[in-house]
Design an enzyme around this catalytic site. Structure first.
Site, PDB file in Angstrom:
ATOM      1  N   ARG A  66      28.937 -45.148 -87.995  1.00  0.00           N
ATOM      2  CA  ARG A  66      27.777 -44.686 -87.223  1.00  0.00           C
ATOM      3  C   ARG A  66      27.301 -45.763 -86.246  1.00  0.00           C
ATOM      4  O   ARG A  66      26.855 -45.471 -85.137  1.00  0.00           O
ATOM      5  CB  ARG A  66      26.661 -44.300 -88.203  1.00  0.00           C
ATOM      6  CG  ARG A  66      25.857 -43.081 -87.827  1.00  0.00           C
ATOM      7  CD  ARG A  66      26.659 -41.821 -87.750  1.00  0.00           C
ATOM      8  NE  ARG A  66      25.858 -40.737 -87.192  1.00  0.00           N
ATOM      9  CZ  ARG A  66      26.338 -39.571 -86.809  1.00  0.00           C
ATOM     10  NH1 ARG A  66      27.611 -39.312 -86.914  1.00  0.00           N
ATOM     11  NH2 ARG A  66      25.566 -38.644 -86.311  1.00  0.00           N
ATOM     12  N   HIS A 110      11.933 -28.128 -78.417  1.00  0.00           N
ATOM     13  CA  HIS A 110      12.077 -27.586 -79.777  1.00  0.00           C
ATOM     14  C   HIS A 110      11.628 -26.124 -79.773  1.00  0.00           C
ATOM     15  O   HIS A 110      10.585 -25.797 -79.205  1.00  0.00           O
ATOM     16  CB  HIS A 110      11.238 -28.387 -80.773  1.00  0.00           C
ATOM     17  CG  HIS A 110      11.392 -27.903 -82.182  1.00  0.00           C
ATOM     18  ND1 HIS A 110      12.522 -28.178 -82.936  1.00  0.00           N
ATOM     19  CD2 HIS A 110      10.601 -27.132 -82.959  1.00  0.00           C
ATOM     20  CE1 HIS A 110      12.398 -27.593 -84.126  1.00  0.00           C
ATOM     21  NE2 HIS A 110      11.242 -26.955 -84.156  1.00  0.00           N
ATOM     22  N   GLU A 148      10.384 -42.209 -83.411  1.00  0.00           N
ATOM     23  CA  GLU A 148      11.310 -42.406 -84.533  1.00  0.00           C
ATOM     24  C   GLU A 148      11.311 -41.264 -85.545  1.00  0.00           C
ATOM     25  O   GLU A 148      12.226 -41.160 -86.365  1.00  0.00           O
ATOM     26  CB  GLU A 148      11.001 -43.734 -85.261  1.00  0.00           C
ATOM     27  CG  GLU A 148      11.495 -44.975 -84.537  1.00  0.00           C
ATOM     28  CD  GLU A 148      10.611 -45.434 -83.381  1.00  0.00           C
ATOM     29  OE1 GLU A 148      10.983 -46.411 -82.712  1.00  0.00           O
ATOM     30  OE2 GLU A 148       9.557 -44.806 -83.142  1.00  0.00           O
ATOM     31  N   ASP A 151      10.705 -34.562 -84.436  1.00  0.00           N
ATOM     32  CA  ASP A 151       9.736 -33.647 -83.797  1.00  0.00           C
ATOM     33  C   ASP A 151       8.297 -34.120 -83.978  1.00  0.00           C
ATOM     34  O   ASP A 151       7.380 -33.312 -84.082  1.00  0.00           O
ATOM     35  CB  ASP A 151       9.893 -32.213 -84.350  1.00  0.00           C
ATOM     36  CG  ASP A 151      11.297 -31.659 -84.162  1.00  0.00           C
ATOM     37  OD1 ASP A 151      11.935 -31.997 -83.152  1.00  0.00           O
ATOM     38  OD2 ASP A 151      11.759 -30.902 -85.027  1.00  0.00           O
TER      39      ASP A 151
END
Length: 199
Positions: A66, A110, A148, A151
């Site tokens: 990652r 969103h 961080e 949403d």
């Protein structure tokens, strides 16, 4: 001129709304400088190329871990020198390095009225399935700054959409896209370009 970079994972309908708004002259002083996808098969990459926009894929599958993927993603973003990063159906958790490098310069769309049906696990059709299951009469979409959390950043714009009796998740998803997402995402970009929004 606001340099805009768009991150996508799938079909790119929100990207198309941004491209169309730019062509129509309703995005203000903006230029879409690059589209990045984590998915090599994303139709959004085709949309970008057809519009003459630089399009690249940075797939986590190409990297051993990652951390290397995050570095490659940040590098692909930095290369384009964006003023604003737009997450338009980007199904990747944005690395902390990207958020800190572009603090208050990343926005997301969103498909619900935050704080309803948002956070970890709420994406795509799952949002609309949850809304129908709960029996809400009004749903919609939200454009917000990215921090961080999931949403959790400051809200820029919201638009409500009616839920119709007998709606399927796909029908509701399409209505939310047409009536809310494709309207408020380009508008948020225009407002940022015009200096009408600040944190």
């Amino acid at each position: 001129m606001l340099r805009v970079l768009v991150c996508v994972s799938g079909g790119g309908t929100n990207l198309q709304a941004i491209i169309d708004a730019q062509k129509a002259g309703s995005l203000g002083e903006t230029e879409i400088v690059r589209v990045i996808s984590n998915n090599p098969d994303a139709y959004a990459l085709t949309r970008a190329k057809e519009a003459g926009i630089d399009a690249v894929c940075v797939s986590p599958k190409e990297y051993g871990n990652r951390e290397d993927f995050h570095k490659a993603l940040l590098c692909a973003i930095d290369e384009a020198k964006p003023d604003l990063i737009v997450l338009a159906g980007f199904l990747v958790v944005v690395p902390k390095e990207v958020i800190s490098s572009y603090r208050n310069r990343i926005i997301n769309i969103h498909p619900s009225l935050i704080p309803s049906f948002c956070g970890t696990g709420y994406y795509g059709l799952k949002v609309h399935e949850a809304a129908l299951e709960r029996g809400v009469k009004i749903t919609g979409a939200t454009v917000h700054f990215v921090d961080e959390g999931t949403d959790t950043g400051p809200i820029i714009l919201q638009k409500a959409v009616e839920v119709h009796p007998g709606d399927t998740p796909k029908e509701l998803q399409l209505r939310v896209m047409q009536q809310a997402e494709w309207v408020i995402l380009p508008e948020a970009i225009r407002m940022i370009a015009a200096g009408e929004i600040s944190i």
